[in-house]
Write an enzyme that holds these catalytic residues in place. Structure first.
Site, PDB file in Angstrom:
ATOM      1  N   HIS A   1      -7.955  -5.478   0.407  1.00 36.68           N
ATOM      2  CA  HIS A   1      -6.711  -4.723   0.637  1.00 36.68           C
ATOM      3  C   HIS A   1      -5.874  -5.480   1.662  1.00 36.68           C
ATOM      4  O   HIS A   1      -5.834  -5.146   2.856  1.00 36.68           O
ATOM      5  CB  HIS A   1      -7.037  -3.298   1.108  1.00 36.68           C
ATOM      6  CG  HIS A   1      -5.871  -2.360   1.059  1.00 36.68           C
ATOM      7  ND1 HIS A   1      -5.203  -2.073  -0.120  1.00 36.68           N
ATOM      8  CD2 HIS A   1      -5.241  -1.642   2.030  1.00 36.68           C
ATOM      9  CE1 HIS A   1      -4.218  -1.218   0.137  1.00 36.68           C
ATOM     10  NE2 HIS A   1      -4.219  -0.953   1.439  1.00 36.68           N
TER      11      HIS A   1
ATOM     12  N   SER B   1       0.828  -1.200   0.000  1.00 40.43           N
ATOM     13  CA  SER B   1       0.000   0.000   0.000  1.00 40.43           C
ATOM     14  C   SER B   1       0.871   1.262   0.000  1.00 40.43           C
ATOM     15  O   SER B   1       1.676   1.454  -0.913  1.00 40.43           O
ATOM     16  CB  SER B   1      -0.974  -0.056   1.183  1.00 40.43           C
ATOM     17  OG  SER B   1      -1.983   0.906   1.045  1.00 40.43           O
TER      18      SER B   1
ATOM     19  N   ASP C   1     -10.060  -5.093  -3.950  1.00 35.26           N
ATOM     20  CA  ASP C   1      -9.491  -4.076  -3.055  1.00 35.26           C
ATOM     21  C   ASP C   1     -10.386  -2.838  -3.051  1.00 35.26           C
ATOM     22  O   ASP C   1     -10.538  -2.174  -4.076  1.00 35.26           O
ATOM     23  CB  ASP C   1      -8.074  -3.719  -3.530  1.00 35.26           C
ATOM     24  CG  ASP C   1      -7.291  -2.894  -2.525  1.00 35.26           C
ATOM     25  OD1 ASP C   1      -7.928  -2.140  -1.743  1.00 35.26           O
ATOM     26  OD2 ASP C   1      -6.054  -2.993  -2.516  1.00 35.26           O
TER      27      ASP C   1
END
Length: 236
Positions: A215, A126, A181
């Site tokens: 995610h 991320s 995600d």
């Protein structure tokens, strides 16, 4: 090592020492892997313990705690500020550049300790993956590879279209993304890969998506990461 703490921190308050998974024998290679927003390096150090390679040292730094605009200015571990999750939002250019310089200082530290930069791989999840991509494109160090999980390329409009990224024009890149995600949508990943193809050798880019993955990371993805590390950082 106090130097590690200092070079991973952009202000006078020192960040905690990185979580390190030492090599089982003499370390001849290193993976520096950055966590995502609000996290620490400990979880990723644990993940790498499960897929480690004997001659590789895994370094998982902790981000400094800063106010994050996206989080109503509440303080949390972050490599730089995030204003919005909108793909076209303004970005914290000075914070990204400062964090990137700190990451380059950590690479310098490993080089001084005897691991050449071409045996050092950058990676992250991320926000950490975003910083790793940016740093690889702006570093004078020739790196072994980049692992970019569930992330995007920050300040993408600051890079020229031509393949002109200096030391890392041929860097191998493994980019992975879950197709479910909801935080960093998979199309951000796809757009970043298309941009990366104009900046580094497209033959060296691998993009994998994982069906139903949010995610997060998954075991199949970590197997892919392990394979990539073993291919780019073989024993010497």
């Amino acid at each position: 090592d106090p130097c590690l703490a200092l070079c991973m921190c952009g202000n006078s308050m020192s960040a905690p020492l990185p979580a390190v998974v030492p090599a089982a024998r003499k370390a001849t290679a290193a993976v520096i892997f950055l966590h995502g927003l609000g996290d620490t390096g400990h979880g990723w150090a644990s993940a790498f313990t499960g897929i480690k390679t004997p001659h590789v040292k895994y370094i998982c730094p902790h981000a400094p705690t800063i106010p994050v605009t996206l989080n109503m200015r509440m303080s949390m571990p972050a490599w730089f500020d995030i204003y919005s999750l909108n793909h076209d939002a303004d970005e914290d250019a000075s914070g990204i550049k400062r964090a990137s310089e700190n990451l380059k200082a950590l690479i310098d530290h490993e080089v001084k300790n005897g691991i050449p930069s071409h045996r050092i791989m950058l990676g992250g999840f991320s926000q950490g993956g975003a910083l790793s991509l940016y740093t690889a494109l702006t570093s004078q160090h020739k790196l072994a590879g980049v692992i970019a999980l569930s992330c995007w390329l920050p300040l993408r409009n600051s890079f020229p279209q031509a393949s002109a990224c200096g030391a890392n024009a041929d860097v191998p890149l493994l980019q992975c993304h879950g197709d479910a995600d909801g935080i960093v949508p998979v199309h951000f990943g796809r757009q970043s890969v298309e941009k990366m193809k104009s900046l580094i050798n497209p033959a060296n880019i691998t993009f994998k998506t994982y069906r139903g993955l949010a995610h997060d990371a998954c075991p199949e993805e970590m197997v892919e990461v392990k394979r990539f590390i073993e291919k780019q950082l073989p024993p010497i």
